[in-house]
Design a protein around this motif. Sequence first.
Motif, PDB file in Angstrom:
ATOM      1  N   SER A   1       0.832  -1.192   0.000  1.00  0.00           N
ATOM      2  CA  SER A   1       0.000   0.000   0.000  1.00  0.00           C
ATOM      3  C   SER A   1       0.870   1.247   0.000  1.00  0.00           C
ATOM      4  CB  SER A   1      -0.887   0.024   1.241  1.00  0.00           C
ATOM      5  OG  SER A   1      -1.655  -1.143   1.316  1.00  0.00           O
ATOM      6  N   THR A   2       0.379   2.283  -0.624  1.00  0.00           N
ATOM      7  CA  THR A   2       1.081   3.554  -0.663  1.00  0.00           C
ATOM      8  C   THR A   2       0.363   4.547   0.236  1.00  0.00           C
ATOM      9  OG1 THR A   2       1.700   3.140  -2.946  1.00  0.00           O
ATOM     10  CG2 THR A   2       1.868   5.410  -2.172  1.00  0.00           C
ATOM     11  N   HIS A   3       1.112   5.167   1.156  1.00  0.00           N
ATOM     12  CA  HIS A   3       0.537   6.219   1.979  1.00  0.00           C
ATOM     13  C   HIS A   3       0.551   7.491   1.154  1.00  0.00           C
ATOM     14  CE1 HIS A   3       0.227   4.264   5.917  1.00  0.00           C
ATOM     15  NE2 HIS A   3       1.156   3.481   5.413  1.00  0.00           N
ATOM     16  N   VAL A   4      -0.629   8.063   0.945  1.00  0.00           N
ATOM     17  CA  VAL A   4      -0.734   9.221   0.084  1.00  0.00           C
ATOM     18  C   VAL A   4      -0.472  10.511   0.847  1.00  0.00           C
ATOM     19  CG1 VAL A   4      -2.229  10.463  -1.507  1.00  0.00           C
ATOM     20  CG2 VAL A   4      -2.278   7.981  -1.443  1.00  0.00           C
ATOM     21  N   ASN A   5      -1.071  10.657   2.019  1.00  0.00           N
ATOM     22  CA  ASN A   5      -0.775  11.817   2.864  1.00  0.00           C
ATOM     23  C   ASN A   5      -1.157  11.506   4.291  1.00  0.00           C
ATOM     24  OD1 ASN A   5      -3.502  12.407   3.391  1.00  0.00           O
ATOM     25  ND2 ASN A   5      -3.635  13.864   1.718  1.00  0.00           N
ATOM     26  N   ASN A   6      -0.664  12.254   5.200  1.00  0.00           N
ATOM     27  CA  ASN A   6      -0.975  12.026   6.606  1.00  0.00           C
ATOM     28  C   ASN A   6      -1.395  13.295   7.321  1.00  0.00           C
ATOM     29  OD1 ASN A   6      -0.521   9.239   6.796  1.00  0.00           O
ATOM     30  ND2 ASN A   6       1.679   9.577   6.754  1.00  0.00           N
TER      31      ASN A   6
ATOM     32  N   ASP B   1      -4.700   6.047   3.628  1.00  0.00           N
ATOM     33  CA  ASP B   1      -4.561   7.190   4.528  1.00  0.00           C
ATOM     34  C   ASP B   1      -4.599   8.538   3.817  1.00  0.00           C
ATOM     35  OD1 ASP B   1      -2.296   5.251   6.524  1.00  0.00           O
ATOM     36  OD2 ASP B   1      -4.446   5.461   6.761  1.00  0.00           O
ATOM     37  N   ILE B   2      -5.561   8.677   2.914  1.00  0.00           N
ATOM     38  CA  ILE B   2      -5.817   9.956   2.264  1.00  0.00           C
ATOM     39  C   ILE B   2      -6.794  10.678   3.192  1.00  0.00           C
ATOM     40  CG2 ILE B   2      -6.630  11.099   0.180  1.00  0.00           C
ATOM     41  CD1 ILE B   2      -6.131   8.240  -1.212  1.00  0.00           C
ATOM     42  N   VAL B   3      -6.246  11.481   4.075  1.00  0.00           N
ATOM     43  CA  VAL B   3      -7.013  12.079   5.162  1.00  0.00           C
ATOM     44  C   VAL B   3      -7.755  13.327   4.692  1.00  0.00           C
ATOM     45  CG1 VAL B   3      -6.884  13.042   7.493  1.00  0.00           C
ATOM     46  CG2 VAL B   3      -5.384  11.151   6.846  1.00  0.00           C
TER      47      VAL B   3
ATOM     48  N   SER C   1     -11.083  16.247   5.973  1.00  0.00           N
ATOM     49  CA  SER C   1     -11.602  16.900   7.172  1.00  0.00           C
ATOM     50  C   SER C   1     -12.674  16.072   7.867  1.00  0.00           C
ATOM     51  CB  SER C   1     -12.151  18.284   6.825  1.00  0.00           C
ATOM     52  OG  SER C   1     -13.221  18.163   5.909  1.00  0.00           O
ATOM     53  N   ASN C   2     -13.351  15.183   7.130  1.00  0.00           N
ATOM     54  CA  ASN C   2     -14.426  14.388   7.724  1.00  0.00           C
ATOM     55  C   ASN C   2     -14.232  12.887   7.518  1.00  0.00           C
ATOM     56  OD1 ASN C   2     -14.993  14.553   4.962  1.00  0.00           O
ATOM     57  ND2 ASN C   2     -17.203  14.401   5.282  1.00  0.00           N
ATOM     58  N   GLY C   3     -12.982  12.466   7.381  1.00  0.00           N
ATOM     59  CA  GLY C   3     -12.747  11.036   7.259  1.00  0.00           C
ATOM     60  C   GLY C   3     -11.452  10.718   6.542  1.00  0.00           C
ATOM     61  N   VAL C   4     -11.399   9.515   6.023  1.00  0.00           N
ATOM     62  CA  VAL C   4     -10.192   9.036   5.355  1.00  0.00           C
ATOM     63  C   VAL C   4     -10.594   8.153   4.173  1.00  0.00           C
ATOM     64  CG1 VAL C   4      -9.959   7.035   6.919  1.00  0.00           C
ATOM     65  CG2 VAL C   4      -7.939   7.910   5.716  1.00  0.00           C
ATOM     66  N   ILE C   5      -9.788   8.208   3.122  1.00  0.00           N
ATOM     67  CA  ILE C   5     -10.015   7.409   1.921  1.00  0.00           C
ATOM     68  C   ILE C   5      -8.898   6.382   1.807  1.00  0.00           C
ATOM     69  CG2 ILE C   5     -10.116   7.434  -0.615  1.00  0.00           C
ATOM     70  CD1 ILE C   5     -11.090  10.387  -0.364  1.00  0.00           C
TER      71      ILE C   5
END
Length: 152
Positions: free
Chosen positions: A2-7, A128-130, A132-136
């Motif tokens: 998996s690739t972490h896109v942003n945190n 972990d595409i964070v 304001s109201n959740g994560v993708i």
Amino acid sequence: MSTHVNNHVPNDNLIDSVDALGSFAVLRKVLDAAGLSVMLSASGPYTLFAPNDRAFAKLPKGTVEDWLRPESRDELLSVLKYHIFPGFASSADVGTMSHPRMLQGQSAVITKEGDKIRIDGANLIGVDIVSSNGVIHMIDTVMQPIEPSTRH
């Protein structure tokens, strides 16, 4: 892997993030048709297991078009809600789950092998595409609930 896109926590909501990523034109179209874009813009938190455009391309020809017909709205809602977990679940959280209950009402099956996480056979390919109201978490397959439409 998996690739972490942003945190970081951006100002964008889940729908704005879907739009900004550019890999989710079909997902956005079906979310709009089902009336879920408003919910994913305003409330939350939600964890969206988001099939990218390639995932939708794997479906049998005509599936998306059938879901977009007014008489198929219940089935479309069921399929889409099966991709939404009510609550915020990072990839680390998802990796500890085995049968989370999705917004649609059924439980999905999560398996983890090393650093590879799968939900109902779909690989988490961008995590972990964070918002304001959740994560993708981007997935490579459109998941299908056991019972495709809700009949309440």
